[in-house]
Scaffold this motif. Structure first.
Motif, PDB file in Angstrom:
ATOM      1  N   LEU A  91       0.821  -1.288   0.171  1.00 18.49           N
ATOM      2  CA  LEU A  91       0.117   0.019   0.072  1.00 18.49           C
ATOM      3  C   LEU A  91       0.738   1.248  -0.172  1.00 18.49           C
ATOM      4  CD1 LEU A  91      -2.778  -1.181   2.540  1.00 18.49           C
ATOM      5  CD2 LEU A  91      -2.812  -0.983   0.128  1.00 18.49           C
ATOM      6  N   GLY A  92       2.135   1.054   0.525  1.00 21.38           N
ATOM      7  CA  GLY A  92       3.116   2.462   0.668  1.00 21.38           C
ATOM      8  C   GLY A  92       3.379   2.492  -0.834  1.00 21.38           C
ATOM      9  N   GLU A  93       3.747   1.434  -1.446  1.00 20.50           N
ATOM     10  CA  GLU A  93       3.989   1.446  -3.097  1.00 20.50           C
ATOM     11  C   GLU A  93       3.217   1.921  -4.253  1.00 20.50           C
ATOM     12  OE1 GLU A  93       6.007  -2.108  -3.706  1.00 20.50           O
ATOM     13  OE2 GLU A  93       7.607  -1.889  -2.036  1.00 20.50           O
ATOM     14  N   ALA A  94       1.852   1.703  -3.875  1.00 18.18           N
ATOM     15  CA  ALA A  94       0.857   2.075  -4.936  1.00 18.18           C
ATOM     16  C   ALA A  94      -0.440   1.998  -4.270  1.00 18.18           C
ATOM     17  CB  ALA A  94       0.795   0.978  -6.167  1.00 18.18           C
ATOM     18  N   ASP A  95      -1.220   2.799  -4.730  1.00 19.14           N
ATOM     19  CA  ASP A  95      -2.940   2.910  -4.232  1.00 19.14           C
ATOM     20  C   ASP A  95      -3.648   1.900  -5.008  1.00 19.14           C
ATOM     21  OD1 ASP A  95      -4.835   4.123  -3.056  1.00 19.14           O
ATOM     22  OD2 ASP A  95      -5.581   5.457  -4.793  1.00 19.14           O
ATOM     23  N   TYR A  96      -4.576   1.136  -4.161  1.00 23.81           N
ATOM     24  CA  TYR A  96      -5.376   0.244  -4.554  1.00 23.81           C
ATOM     25  C   TYR A  96      -6.761   0.495  -4.271  1.00 23.81           C
ATOM     26  CZ  TYR A  96      -1.245  -2.280  -5.683  1.00 23.81           C
ATOM     27  OH  TYR A  96       0.171  -2.693  -5.884  1.00 23.81           O
ATOM     28  N   ASP A  97      -7.777   0.051  -4.980  1.00 18.48           N
ATOM     29  CA  ASP A  97      -9.120   0.378  -4.581  1.00 18.48           C
ATOM     30  C   ASP A  97      -9.882  -0.672  -3.586  1.00 18.48           C
ATOM     31  OD1 ASP A  97      -9.951   2.710  -6.383  1.00 18.48           O
ATOM     32  OD2 ASP A  97      -8.969   1.174  -7.811  1.00 18.48           O
ATOM     33  N   GLU A  98      -9.316  -1.766  -3.820  1.00 23.36           N
ATOM     34  CA  GLU A  98      -9.802  -2.677  -2.791  1.00 23.36           C
ATOM     35  C   GLU A  98      -8.713  -3.993  -2.761  1.00 23.36           C
ATOM     36  OE1 GLU A  98     -12.890  -5.546  -4.099  1.00 23.36           O
ATOM     37  OE2 GLU A  98     -13.074  -4.077  -5.677  1.00 23.36           O
ATOM     38  N   ILE A  99      -8.873  -4.817  -1.477  1.00 22.40           N
ATOM     39  CA  ILE A  99      -7.932  -5.735  -1.163  1.00 22.40           C
ATOM     40  C   ILE A  99      -8.627  -7.146  -1.016  1.00 22.40           C
ATOM     41  CG2 ILE A  99      -6.193  -6.741   0.326  1.00 22.40           C
ATOM     42  CD1 ILE A  99      -6.076  -3.664   1.263  1.00 22.40           C
ATOM     43  N   ILE A 100      -8.103  -8.076  -1.760  1.00 19.49           N
ATOM     44  CA  ILE A 100      -8.801  -9.639  -1.428  1.00 19.49           C
ATOM     45  C   ILE A 100      -7.513 -10.355  -0.762  1.00 19.49           C
ATOM     46  CG2 ILE A 100      -9.243 -11.748  -2.525  1.00 19.49           C
ATOM     47  CD1 ILE A 100     -10.246  -9.879  -5.126  1.00 19.49           C
ATOM     48  N   ILE A 101      -7.925 -10.942   0.406  1.00 14.82           N
ATOM     49  CA  ILE A 101      -7.062 -11.770   1.033  1.00 14.82           C
ATOM     50  C   ILE A 101      -7.605 -13.063   1.247  1.00 14.82           C
ATOM     51  CG2 ILE A 101      -6.090 -12.131   3.445  1.00 14.82           C
ATOM     52  CD1 ILE A 101      -6.154  -9.050   3.990  1.00 14.82           C
ATOM     53  N   SER A 102      -6.677 -13.938   0.840  1.00 13.85           N
ATOM     54  CA  SER A 102      -7.015 -15.437   0.747  1.00 13.85           C
ATOM     55  C   SER A 102      -6.204 -16.222   1.563  1.00 13.85           C
ATOM     56  CB  SER A 102      -6.638 -16.083  -0.859  1.00 13.85           C
ATOM     57  OG  SER A 102      -6.863 -17.540  -0.763  1.00 13.85           O
ATOM     58  N   THR A 103      -7.154 -17.228   2.444  1.00 11.23           N
ATOM     59  CA  THR A 103      -6.613 -18.018   3.458  1.00 11.23           C
ATOM     60  C   THR A 103      -6.958 -19.319   3.526  1.00 11.23           C
ATOM     61  OG1 THR A 103      -8.244 -17.739   5.156  1.00 11.23           O
ATOM     62  CG2 THR A 103      -6.428 -15.783   4.947  1.00 11.23           C
ATOM     63  N   HIS A 104      -6.458 -20.093   4.268  1.00 11.20           N
ATOM     64  CA  HIS A 104      -6.930 -21.490   4.321  1.00 11.20           C
ATOM     65  C   HIS A 104      -8.174 -21.428   5.226  1.00 11.20           C
ATOM     66  CE1 HIS A 104      -3.640 -23.961   2.683  1.00 11.20           C
ATOM     67  NE2 HIS A 104      -3.038 -23.012   3.786  1.00 11.20           N
ATOM     68  N   PRO A 105      -9.181 -22.536   5.403  1.00 14.83           N
ATOM     69  CA  PRO A 105      -9.949 -22.259   6.604  1.00 14.83           C
ATOM     70  C   PRO A 105      -9.569 -22.072   7.928  1.00 14.83           C
ATOM     71  CG  PRO A 105     -10.449 -24.278   5.175  1.00 14.83           C
ATOM     72  CD  PRO A 105      -9.091 -23.797   4.541  1.00 14.83           C
ATOM     73  N   GLU A 106     -10.452 -21.611   8.953  1.00 15.66           N
ATOM     74  CA  GLU A 106     -10.049 -21.068  10.070  1.00 15.66           C
ATOM     75  C   GLU A 106      -9.318 -22.036  10.774  1.00 15.66           C
ATOM     76  OE1 GLU A 106     -11.735 -18.725  13.933  1.00 15.66           O
ATOM     77  OE2 GLU A 106     -12.973 -19.256  12.256  1.00 15.66           O
ATOM     78  N   THR A 107      -9.280 -23.450  10.570  1.00 20.50           N
ATOM     79  CA  THR A 107      -8.670 -24.537  11.544  1.00 20.50           C
ATOM     80  C   THR A 107      -7.296 -24.608  11.029  1.00 20.50           C
ATOM     81  OG1 THR A 107      -9.648 -26.093   9.957  1.00 20.50           O
ATOM     82  CG2 THR A 107     -11.038 -25.614  12.104  1.00 20.50           C
ATOM     83  N   ARG A 108      -7.039 -24.051   9.897  1.00 19.98           N
ATOM     84  CA  ARG A 108      -5.594 -24.203   9.389  1.00 19.98           C
ATOM     85  C   ARG A 108      -4.930 -23.076   9.174  1.00 19.98           C
ATOM     86  NH1 ARG A 108      -5.081 -27.683   3.892  1.00 19.98           N
ATOM     87  NH2 ARG A 108      -2.660 -27.063   4.549  1.00 19.98           N
ATOM     88  N   GLY A 110      -2.994 -19.839   9.988  1.00 27.03           N
ATOM     89  CA  GLY A 110      -2.157 -19.013  10.994  1.00 27.03           C
ATOM     90  C   GLY A 110      -2.675 -17.491  10.738  1.00 27.03           C
ATOM     91  N   TRP A 111      -2.795 -17.198   9.450  1.00 31.73           N
ATOM     92  CA  TRP A 111      -3.314 -15.779   9.135  1.00 31.73           C
ATOM     93  C   TRP A 111      -4.470 -15.400  10.145  1.00 31.73           C
ATOM     94  CZ3 TRP A 111      -2.476 -14.409   3.526  1.00 31.73           C
ATOM     95  CH2 TRP A 111      -1.044 -14.388   2.911  1.00 31.73           C
ATOM     96  N   LEU A 112      -5.384 -16.204  10.265  1.00 31.14           N
ATOM     97  CA  LEU A 112      -6.671 -16.053  10.620  1.00 31.14           C
ATOM     98  C   LEU A 112      -6.423 -15.838  12.240  1.00 31.14           C
ATOM     99  CD1 LEU A 112      -9.397 -17.807   8.634  1.00 31.14           C
ATOM    100  CD2 LEU A 112      -8.666 -15.216   8.470  1.00 31.14           C
ATOM    101  N   ARG A 113      -5.538 -16.822  12.841  1.00 31.21           N
ATOM    102  CA  ARG A 113      -5.474 -16.947  14.349  1.00 31.21           C
ATOM    103  C   ARG A 113      -4.628 -15.594  14.686  1.00 31.21           C
ATOM    104  NH1 ARG A 113      -4.189 -22.333  12.897  1.00 31.21           N
ATOM    105  NH2 ARG A 113      -1.997 -21.919  12.659  1.00 31.21           N
ATOM    106  N   GLU A 114      -3.721 -14.984  13.504  1.00 32.54           N
ATOM    107  CA  GLU A 114      -3.292 -13.894  14.170  1.00 32.54           C
ATOM    108  C   GLU A 114      -4.167 -12.426  13.772  1.00 32.54           C
ATOM    109  OE1 GLU A 114       0.115 -13.836  11.450  1.00 32.54           O
ATOM    110  OE2 GLU A 114       1.016 -15.537  12.459  1.00 32.54           O
ATOM    111  N   GLY A 115      -5.442 -12.702  13.408  1.00 38.90           N
ATOM    112  CA  GLY A 115      -6.305 -11.568  13.069  1.00 38.90           C
ATOM    113  C   GLY A 115      -5.910 -10.778  11.701  1.00 38.90           C
TER     114      GLY A 115
END
Length: 273
Positions: A91-108, A110-115
């Motif tokens: 985000l510091g390098e370029a301006d974006y209109d929206e963000i899509i974050i893809s993760t495993h299901p919550e049980t797997r 680590g990104w979701l566990r870290e919020g």
């Protein structure tokens, strides 16, 4: 033109993520930038940074190819292992209109566990969509075959076996060549050259394949590849037993016992050209 930032790692080539980007591109032109924070392998005492980065780069390139197949031009890069820092840097390098974050299901995940998703939403001040990719159930109708070989990686018996598999059903091949020093008749030449020859032959035959030079220990390389690529089955290529350190160490049996996945053993009498 709408600018979209896509953030993903192990799920980077998942079909729900591709579908989410395709949906946004249906009504208007979009400019898509994919960032893939590299992760750390769970197996082995020595971490080969270049190997981990190569795995992330391969997943990224697969995603960009899938987006191109859907008619969406996109670029991307491998980023800082900390996903939040990677997003803030982007985000510091370029301006974006929206963000899509893809993760495993919550049980797997680590990104979701870290919020991660909530933290990015608070900091980014723009729309953030969370896409869940379950690689165990979402196989995009294509089997993924992990191919493990070193000096035999471009041998005719192995190439013929892979082509035969691709004729039976749609497949993607992930070819890993453990670095020299782990047996199987390793020499002083560069495994990357043999691997490149294999990938070129598979490409010329119309087969989908990616590859990387991996951890010198083949068992560790396979364990890390299972984490990175979630293959359906495994093909291991070796010299005959009299020449193969991998067979003397019972690599095939150990992999069958440890993974529970179908393992096919291909014997190549001659070294790769």
């Amino acid at each position: 033109m709408k600018r979209i930032l896509v953030v993903a790692n192990e799920t980077v080539a998942g079909q729900p993520l591709i579908a989410a980007v395709r949906e946004r591109a249906a009504g208007e032109p979009v400019d898509v930038h994919v960032i893939c924070p590299q992760n750390q392998p769970r197996h082995g005492y020595v971490i080969y940074d270049s190997t981990v980065r190569d795995a992330a780069e391969n997943r990224l390139q697969m995603t960009l190819a899938l987006l191109r197949e859907a008619g969406i031009e996109a670029d991307g890069e491998v980023m800082d292992p900390d996903p939040y820092a990677a997003v803030m840097d982007a985000l510091g390098e370029a301006d974006y209109d929206e963000i899509i974050i893809s993760t495993h299901p919550e049980t797997r995940s680590g990104w979701l566990r870290e919020g991660l998703v909530d933290r990015v939403r608070r900091a980014a001040r723009r729309p953030v969509e969370h896409v869940v990719v379950d690689l165990d159930s979402e196989r995009d109708d294509v089997k993924r075959t992990l191919v493990v070989a070193n000096q035999t990686v471009s041998s005719r018996p192995l190439l013929d076996a892979l082509k035969r598999k691709a004729e039976e059903e749609p497949r993607r091949f992930i070819v890993i060549a453990p670095q020299a020093g782990a047996g199987n008749g390793d020499g002083e030449d560069d495994p990357a050259e043999r691997l490149a020859h294999t990938l070129k032959e598979l490409e010329d035959a119309g087969l989908q394949a990616i590859g990387q030079v991996a951890d010198p220990d083949p068992f560790t390389a396979i364990q890390n590849a299972l984490q990175f690529y979630a293959p359906d089955d495994i093909v291991i290529s070796t010299f005959p037993e009299t020449r193969s350190g991998w067979l003397r160490a019972d690599l095939v049996g150990r992999v069958e016992a440890a993974t529970g996945k179908p393992v096919e053993h291909i014997v190549a009498e001659e070294e790769s050209a």
